[in-house]
Design a protein around this motif. Structure first.
Motif, PDB file in Angstrom:
ATOM      1  N   LYS A  15     -58.911 159.928  11.773  1.00 23.45           N
ATOM      2  CA  LYS A  15     -58.349 159.760  10.105  1.00 23.45           C
ATOM      3  C   LYS A  15     -57.358 159.650   9.869  1.00 23.45           C
ATOM      4  O   LYS A  15     -56.687 160.189  10.763  1.00 23.45           O
ATOM      5  CB  LYS A  15     -58.859 160.591   9.498  1.00 23.45           C
ATOM      6  CG  LYS A  15     -60.270 160.642   9.730  1.00 23.45           C
ATOM      7  CD  LYS A  15     -60.876 162.619   8.801  1.00 23.45           C
ATOM      8  CE  LYS A  15     -62.453 162.058   8.664  1.00 23.45           C
ATOM      9  NZ  LYS A  15     -63.212 163.850   8.329  1.00 23.45           N
ATOM     10  N   PRO A  16     -56.860 158.537   9.030  1.00 28.16           N
ATOM     11  CA  PRO A  16     -55.583 158.715   9.061  1.00 28.16           C
ATOM     12  C   PRO A  16     -55.106 159.399   8.515  1.00 28.16           C
ATOM     13  O   PRO A  16     -54.852 160.728   8.142  1.00 28.16           O
ATOM     14  CB  PRO A  16     -55.182 157.751   7.407  1.00 28.16           C
ATOM     15  CG  PRO A  16     -56.542 156.458   7.845  1.00 28.16           C
ATOM     16  CD  PRO A  16     -58.120 158.200   8.073  1.00 28.16           C
ATOM     17  N   VAL A  17     -53.765 160.003   9.136  1.00 33.56           N
ATOM     18  CA  VAL A  17     -53.209 161.038   8.801  1.00 33.56           C
ATOM     19  C   VAL A  17     -51.578 161.147   9.532  1.00 33.56           C
ATOM     20  O   VAL A  17     -51.443 159.939   9.843  1.00 33.56           O
ATOM     21  CB  VAL A  17     -53.874 162.159   9.802  1.00 33.56           C
ATOM     22  CG1 VAL A  17     -54.035 162.149  11.247  1.00 33.56           C
ATOM     23  CG2 VAL A  17     -53.494 163.822   9.352  1.00 33.56           C
ATOM     24  N   ILE A  18     -50.336 161.857   8.801  1.00 30.70           N
ATOM     25  CA  ILE A  18     -49.945 162.408   9.476  1.00 30.70           C
ATOM     26  C   ILE A  18     -49.797 163.760  10.322  1.00 30.70           C
ATOM     27  O   ILE A  18     -49.440 164.858   9.506  1.00 30.70           O
ATOM     28  CB  ILE A  18     -48.198 162.470   8.198  1.00 30.70           C
ATOM     29  CG1 ILE A  18     -48.463 161.194   7.734  1.00 30.70           C
ATOM     30  CG2 ILE A  18     -46.973 162.715   9.206  1.00 30.70           C
ATOM     31  CD1 ILE A  18     -46.991 160.681   6.516  1.00 30.70           C
ATOM     32  N   ILE A  39     -54.279 162.559  26.452  1.00 28.90           N
ATOM     33  CA  ILE A  39     -53.951 164.225  26.419  1.00 28.90           C
ATOM     34  C   ILE A  39     -54.221 164.058  24.585  1.00 28.90           C
ATOM     35  O   ILE A  39     -54.717 164.654  23.833  1.00 28.90           O
ATOM     36  CB  ILE A  39     -52.577 164.848  26.386  1.00 28.90           C
ATOM     37  CG1 ILE A  39     -52.432 165.222  27.784  1.00 28.90           C
ATOM     38  CG2 ILE A  39     -51.636 165.871  25.284  1.00 28.90           C
ATOM     39  CD1 ILE A  39     -50.697 165.696  28.154  1.00 28.90           C
ATOM     40  N   ILE A  40     -53.361 162.726  23.868  1.00 27.13           N
ATOM     41  CA  ILE A  40     -53.925 162.518  22.309  1.00 27.13           C
ATOM     42  C   ILE A  40     -54.179 160.881  22.576  1.00 27.13           C
ATOM     43  O   ILE A  40     -53.986 160.140  23.221  1.00 27.13           O
ATOM     44  CB  ILE A  40     -52.503 162.491  21.682  1.00 27.13           C
ATOM     45  CG1 ILE A  40     -52.115 163.916  21.934  1.00 27.13           C
ATOM     46  CG2 ILE A  40     -52.779 162.493  20.597  1.00 27.13           C
ATOM     47  CD1 ILE A  40     -50.509 164.436  21.583  1.00 27.13           C
ATOM     48  N   GLU A  41     -55.017 160.904  21.910  1.00 28.09           N
ATOM     49  CA  GLU A  41     -56.149 159.475  21.789  1.00 28.09           C
ATOM     50  C   GLU A  41     -55.881 159.673  20.297  1.00 28.09           C
ATOM     51  O   GLU A  41     -56.074 160.549  19.004  1.00 28.09           O
ATOM     52  CB  GLU A  41     -57.351 159.761  21.576  1.00 28.09           C
ATOM     53  CG  GLU A  41     -57.826 159.707  23.312  1.00 28.09           C
ATOM     54  CD  GLU A  41     -58.923 159.253  23.490  1.00 28.09           C
ATOM     55  OE1 GLU A  41     -59.612 158.714  22.742  1.00 28.09           O
ATOM     56  OE2 GLU A  41     -59.955 160.222  24.084  1.00 28.09           O
ATOM     57  N   ILE A  42     -55.856 158.295  19.603  1.00 35.55           N
ATOM     58  CA  ILE A  42     -55.535 157.507  18.012  1.00 35.55           C
ATOM     59  C   ILE A  42     -56.127 156.102  18.291  1.00 35.55           C
ATOM     60  O   ILE A  42     -55.244 155.707  18.755  1.00 35.55           O
ATOM     61  CB  ILE A  42     -53.564 156.927  17.648  1.00 35.55           C
ATOM     62  CG1 ILE A  42     -53.294 158.675  17.763  1.00 35.55           C
ATOM     63  CG2 ILE A  42     -53.857 156.493  15.992  1.00 35.55           C
ATOM     64  CD1 ILE A  42     -51.473 158.719  17.677  1.00 35.55           C
ATOM     65  N   ASN A  43     -56.983 156.727  17.587  1.00 42.44           N
ATOM     66  CA  ASN A  43     -58.072 155.287  16.755  1.00 42.44           C
ATOM     67  C   ASN A  43     -58.630 155.795  16.123  1.00 42.44           C
ATOM     68  O   ASN A  43     -59.718 155.112  15.371  1.00 42.44           O
ATOM     69  CB  ASN A  43     -59.677 155.925  18.090  1.00 42.44           C
ATOM     70  CG  ASN A  43     -60.151 156.905  17.712  1.00 42.44           C
ATOM     71  OD1 ASN A  43     -60.041 157.127  16.762  1.00 42.44           O
ATOM     72  ND2 ASN A  43     -60.549 157.117  18.470  1.00 42.44           N
ATOM     73  N   THR A  44     -57.377 155.173  14.515  1.00 45.23           N
ATOM     74  CA  THR A  44     -58.058 155.069  13.379  1.00 45.23           C
ATOM     75  C   THR A  44     -56.158 154.114  13.171  1.00 45.23           C
ATOM     76  O   THR A  44     -55.003 154.905  13.466  1.00 45.23           O
ATOM     77  CB  THR A  44     -57.750 156.132  12.766  1.00 45.23           C
ATOM     78  OG1 THR A  44     -58.071 155.862  11.420  1.00 45.23           O
ATOM     79  CG2 THR A  44     -56.921 157.614  12.562  1.00 45.23           C
ATOM     80  N   GLU A  45     -56.551 153.710  11.879  1.00 49.12           N
ATOM     81  CA  GLU A  45     -55.014 153.077  11.480  1.00 49.12           C
ATOM     82  C   GLU A  45     -54.515 154.119  10.654  1.00 49.12           C
ATOM     83  O   GLU A  45     -54.592 155.163  10.423  1.00 49.12           O
ATOM     84  CB  GLU A  45     -55.687 151.733  10.351  1.00 49.12           C
ATOM     85  CG  GLU A  45     -55.922 150.784  11.679  1.00 49.12           C
ATOM     86  CD  GLU A  45     -56.312 149.282  10.674  1.00 49.12           C
ATOM     87  OE1 GLU A  45     -55.263 149.039   9.217  1.00 49.12           O
ATOM     88  OE2 GLU A  45     -57.253 148.776  10.912  1.00 49.12           O
ATOM     89  N   VAL A  67     -53.134 154.859  22.271  1.00 51.91           N
ATOM     90  CA  VAL A  67     -53.316 154.069  21.191  1.00 51.91           C
ATOM     91  C   VAL A  67     -54.310 153.038  21.291  1.00 51.91           C
ATOM     92  O   VAL A  67     -54.854 152.388  21.243  1.00 51.91           O
ATOM     93  CB  VAL A  67     -52.101 153.652  20.190  1.00 51.91           C
ATOM     94  CG1 VAL A  67     -52.549 153.101  18.823  1.00 51.91           C
ATOM     95  CG2 VAL A  67     -51.898 154.744  19.795  1.00 51.91           C
ATOM     96  N   THR A  68     -55.176 152.699  19.982  1.00 52.03           N
ATOM     97  CA  THR A  68     -56.295 151.558  20.241  1.00 52.03           C
ATOM     98  C   THR A  68     -56.520 151.585  18.862  1.00 52.03           C
ATOM     99  O   THR A  68     -58.222 150.828  18.250  1.00 52.03           O
ATOM    100  CB  THR A  68     -57.840 152.101  20.968  1.00 52.03           C
ATOM    101  OG1 THR A  68     -58.436 153.134  20.250  1.00 52.03           O
ATOM    102  CG2 THR A  68     -58.084 152.315  22.102  1.00 52.03           C
ATOM    103  N   THR A  73     -47.909 154.875  13.998  1.00 52.23           N
ATOM    104  CA  THR A  73     -46.160 155.425  14.220  1.00 52.23           C
ATOM    105  C   THR A  73     -45.971 156.246  15.490  1.00 52.23           C
ATOM    106  O   THR A  73     -47.461 157.419  15.231  1.00 52.23           O
ATOM    107  CB  THR A  73     -45.598 155.603  13.021  1.00 52.23           C
ATOM    108  OG1 THR A  73     -45.656 154.862  12.530  1.00 52.23           O
ATOM    109  CG2 THR A  73     -43.905 155.964  13.429  1.00 52.23           C
ATOM    110  N   ILE A  74     -45.679 156.763  16.157  1.00 49.17           N
ATOM    111  CA  ILE A  74     -45.189 157.035  17.170  1.00 49.17           C
ATOM    112  C   ILE A  74     -43.898 157.903  17.503  1.00 49.17           C
ATOM    113  O   ILE A  74     -42.807 156.963  18.113  1.00 49.17           O
ATOM    114  CB  ILE A  74     -46.077 157.158  18.521  1.00 49.17           C
ATOM    115  CG1 ILE A  74     -47.295 156.755  18.998  1.00 49.17           C
ATOM    116  CG2 ILE A  74     -45.233 158.408  19.402  1.00 49.17           C
ATOM    117  CD1 ILE A  74     -47.967 156.619  20.251  1.00 49.17           C
TER     118      ILE A  74
END
Length: 168
Positions: A15-18, A39-45, A67-68, A73-74
């Protein structure tokens, strides 16, 4: 906010989050996992990962952060000791990778089928194969990074170089 401490878990940001790591005197929050893929997957805009120390529990995982999705931002992370890559951007556009320390992986950063990305102000060192790998990625801006002691600094395919790679 995630406070200082060691967190042994796989994180999937869907989910979009900071997600902000806060050093409250005990150091950066540490995310450690033995998840086989990442370890960490980001699959949301519109997600941001900011201020974490990311490392494997053992050598079983492949990637620190994968990131997919677009518009991620990383920033301000330390990503170390992964068996394949520190950060991997797959089929994603408009990624912003800034002010990270990425070391002791096979590859520091991999962009694969990614467009309009910015890699800026990172320390990318001691990665065994390459600091940055571009594979079928266009309009990539690589600016003011310190890229040192890697097998190769930046490796890219013909498509990536002819479609707008900018190195400053």
């Amino acid at each position: 906010e995630v406070h200082s401490g060691r967190y042994q878990e796989h994180i999937n940001i869907s989910k979009p989050v900071i997600l902000h790591g806060l050093d409250d005197g005990g150091g950066m929050p540490i995310i450690a996992s033995n998840e086989a893929q990442s370890i960490i997957e980001i699959n949301t805009e519109r997600a941001t990962l900011d201020g974490f120390y990311v490392e494997p529990l053992d050598n079983s995982n492949r990637c620190g952060v994968v990131v997919t999705s677009d518009n991620t931002t990383i920033k301000n992370n330390v990503i170390v000791n992964n068996s394949y890559s520190g950060i991997q951007i797959l089929k994603s556009n408009n990624s912003y990778i800034v002010n990270n320390s990425i070391s002791n992986n096979d590859y520091g950063i991999i962009l694969s089928n990614a467009d309009n990305d910015i890699i800026k102000g990172n320390s990318i060192s001691s990665n065994y194969v390459a600091g940055i790998k571009l594979d079928r990625s266009s309009t990539t801006n690589i600016m003011r990074n310190v890229i040192s002691k890697n097998g190769i600094g930046i490796v890219y395919d013909d498509y990536s170089i002819t479609s707008g790679m900018n190195v400053d």
